[in-house]
Design a protein around this motif. Structure first.
Motif, PDB file in Angstrom:
ATOM      1  N   THR A 148       1.150 -18.754  -0.018  1.00 49.90           N
ATOM      2  CA  THR A 148       0.709 -18.102  -0.013  1.00 49.90           C
ATOM      3  C   THR A 148       1.616 -16.934  -2.166  1.00 49.90           C
ATOM      4  OG1 THR A 148       2.866 -16.450   1.215  1.00 49.90           O
ATOM      5  CG2 THR A 148       0.858 -16.330   1.651  1.00 49.90           C
ATOM      6  N   GLY A 149       2.076 -18.398  -2.740  1.00 44.58           N
ATOM      7  CA  GLY A 149       2.042 -17.924  -3.698  1.00 44.58           C
ATOM      8  C   GLY A 149       4.295 -16.766  -4.194  1.00 44.58           C
ATOM      9  N   ILE A 150       4.894 -18.252  -4.673  1.00 40.47           N
ATOM     10  CA  ILE A 150       5.741 -17.914  -5.235  1.00 40.47           C
ATOM     11  C   ILE A 150       6.407 -18.341  -7.001  1.00 40.47           C
ATOM     12  CG2 ILE A 150       8.198 -17.981  -4.977  1.00 40.47           C
ATOM     13  CD1 ILE A 150       7.719 -15.092  -3.803  1.00 40.47           C
ATOM     14  N   TYR A 151       6.389 -19.609  -7.067  1.00 44.43           N
ATOM     15  CA  TYR A 151       7.062 -20.471  -7.531  1.00 44.43           C
ATOM     16  C   TYR A 151       5.048 -21.197  -8.799  1.00 44.43           C
ATOM     17  CZ  TYR A 151      11.012 -21.000  -5.543  1.00 44.43           C
ATOM     18  OH  TYR A 151      12.086 -20.418  -5.011  1.00 44.43           O
ATOM     19  N   THR A 168       1.565 -11.882   4.376  1.00 43.43           N
ATOM     20  CA  THR A 168       0.769 -12.303   4.175  1.00 43.43           C
ATOM     21  C   THR A 168       0.624 -13.561   4.904  1.00 43.43           C
ATOM     22  OG1 THR A 168       1.283 -13.326   1.970  1.00 43.43           O
ATOM     23  CG2 THR A 168      -0.429 -11.024   2.663  1.00 43.43           C
ATOM     24  N   ASN A 169       2.299 -13.913   3.967  1.00 47.22           N
ATOM     25  CA  ASN A 169       2.720 -15.970   5.210  1.00 47.22           C
ATOM     26  C   ASN A 169       2.211 -15.404   6.463  1.00 47.22           C
ATOM     27  OD1 ASN A 169       5.125 -18.146   5.404  1.00 47.22           O
ATOM     28  ND2 ASN A 169       3.728 -18.298   2.628  1.00 47.22           N
ATOM     29  N   ARG A 219       2.087 -10.709  13.695  1.00 49.32           N
ATOM     30  CA  ARG A 219       1.214 -10.854  12.606  1.00 49.32           C
ATOM     31  C   ARG A 219       1.530 -12.266  13.277  1.00 49.32           C
ATOM     32  NH1 ARG A 219       4.390  -6.976   9.539  1.00 49.32           N
ATOM     33  NH2 ARG A 219       6.247  -8.748   9.288  1.00 49.32           N
ATOM     34  N   LEU A 220       2.443 -12.817  13.577  1.00 53.37           N
ATOM     35  CA  LEU A 220       2.550 -14.204  14.103  1.00 53.37           C
ATOM     36  C   LEU A 220       1.576 -14.753  15.169  1.00 53.37           C
ATOM     37  CD1 LEU A 220       6.172 -14.927  13.423  1.00 53.37           C
ATOM     38  CD2 LEU A 220       4.593 -16.344  12.339  1.00 53.37           C
TER      39      LEU A 220
END
Length: 348
Positions: A32-35, A69-70, A121-122
């Motif tokens: 879901t984006g970081i790097y 979101t992850n 969420r999970l």
């Protein structure tokens, strides 16, 4: 080397309380984006399912990734996988990421509310391994652990973990309820924990879950070393900046050693971590199927004690240029009070 489909990923005991996981885990944060840019949801779900098909059963996420979101993504993948064969690890403790700081919370009320939200969420009835992501030094660790212990009694959490905790915190927490695993950065160029933290964990029977085992992608290939990915937070990382990156001219030496062992530098770096002990379960992440296969193939790399020593000597523990904490210019930096600054990091 042969394809990853020829490998059977071993299972190991993580800690002394009974948790069994695949010896190689999967860090879901990057999906879901970081790097990097986040991948489409259907791709993220497919990667998690593919990892499971290859034998990885240990998946790591956190409520702060996204945020939220992850965990939702992992939950959607779990709906298509056998829950009793999956070990889900998630985390609480980072309440908010602000411009130059991070709000860390560890009150009993916050612990419970985070757990309930993560379960929803999970889409699961219990969390296999629940970490305190960062330590709230304004709250006695005994209070935080007391509520985690209650969640274990209620069956909402199976095992308790800590992330980036100091030696004193680990001891005090473990006295309240057994800690199953410590998640902490450990790689060929981040090895400070070998002096005190690793021996302490082993003395207490706590498993070790290294994140960023490929050095934030440094050992992933020359493309990362010579040209950082577009829009990546790595451009703000001290070790990837200017003179520090030039001084960290160790990739060529690792590349040469990897060639001698018939593998890639990334596989050698990951194999080095995997050979540190049966109580060590790294969680490399990736957004590419081919990289996932390559990571799994690192299990084929066999290293002797002499090999491990030779690889370690290429990168002396205290000679890597640049701290592993991000500078104050990006939203993911913070002053981390529980451990020395060198043990600070963006959410992982």
């Amino acid at each position: 080397m042969a394809g990853a489909d020829t490998i059977e990923i071993p299972r190991v005991k993580l800690g002394k309380q009974g948790l069994e996981v695949s010896t190689l885990g999967f860090g879901c944060m990057g999906l879901t984006g970081i790097y990097n840019e986040p991948v489409p949801e259907e791709v993220g779900v497919s990667i998690i399912k593919y990892a499971f098909e290859k034998g990885i059963t240990f998946f790591d996420t956190s409520d702060i990734y996204g945020p939220h979101t992850n965990e939702v993504l992992v939950g959607k993948a779990l709906k298509e996988l056998p829950r009793d064969k999956i070990q889900v690890a998630t985390k609480f403790g980072i309440a908010k990421i602000e411009l130059n700081d991070v709000v860390v919370k560890g009150t009993p009320e916050y612990v419970r509310s985070c757990c309930e939200a993560s379960l929803q969420r999970l889409g699961v009835e219990y969390i296999d391994l629940y970490y305190q992501h960062r330590i709230d030094t304004s709250v006695p660790i005994e209070d935080t652990m007391g509520e985690l212990k209650n969640l274990v009694k209620e069956g909402k959490v199976k095992y308790i973990g800590l992330s980036e905790a100091s030696a004193d915190t680990i001891r005090r927490a473990h006295a309240v309820h057994p800690i199953t695993a410590l998640q902490i950065e450990w790689s060929l160029w981040t090895r400070e924990i070998e002096e005190e933290i690793i021996p302490l964990c082993r003395g207490l029977g706590i498993g070790i879950v290294p994140y960023s085992p490929l050095g934030l992608g440094f050992f992933g290939g020359r493309a990362v070393v010579e040209s950082l990915p577009a829009n990546s937070y790595l451009e703000y990382h001290p070790r990837f900046q200017g003179e520090n990156l030039e001084r960290n001219n160790i990739y060529a030496a690792i590349e040469k050693l990897a060639g001698m062992h018939g593998c890639t530098p990334a596989q050698l770096a990951l194999a080095w971590i995997l050979h540190q002990g049966d109580d060590v379960v790294p969680i490399p992440g990736t957004t590419k199927f081919k990289n996932l296969d390559s990571n799994i193939d690192s299990l084929k790399v066999k290293l002797s004690k002499d090999d491990l020593r030779e690889i370690s000597e290429v990168i002396p523990m205290n000679e890597v240029a640049g701290d592993r904490v991000f500078g104050a210019l990006i939203p993911y930096s913070w002053k981390f009070a529980d451990t020395p600054a060198k043990h600070s990091q963006i959410p992982t």
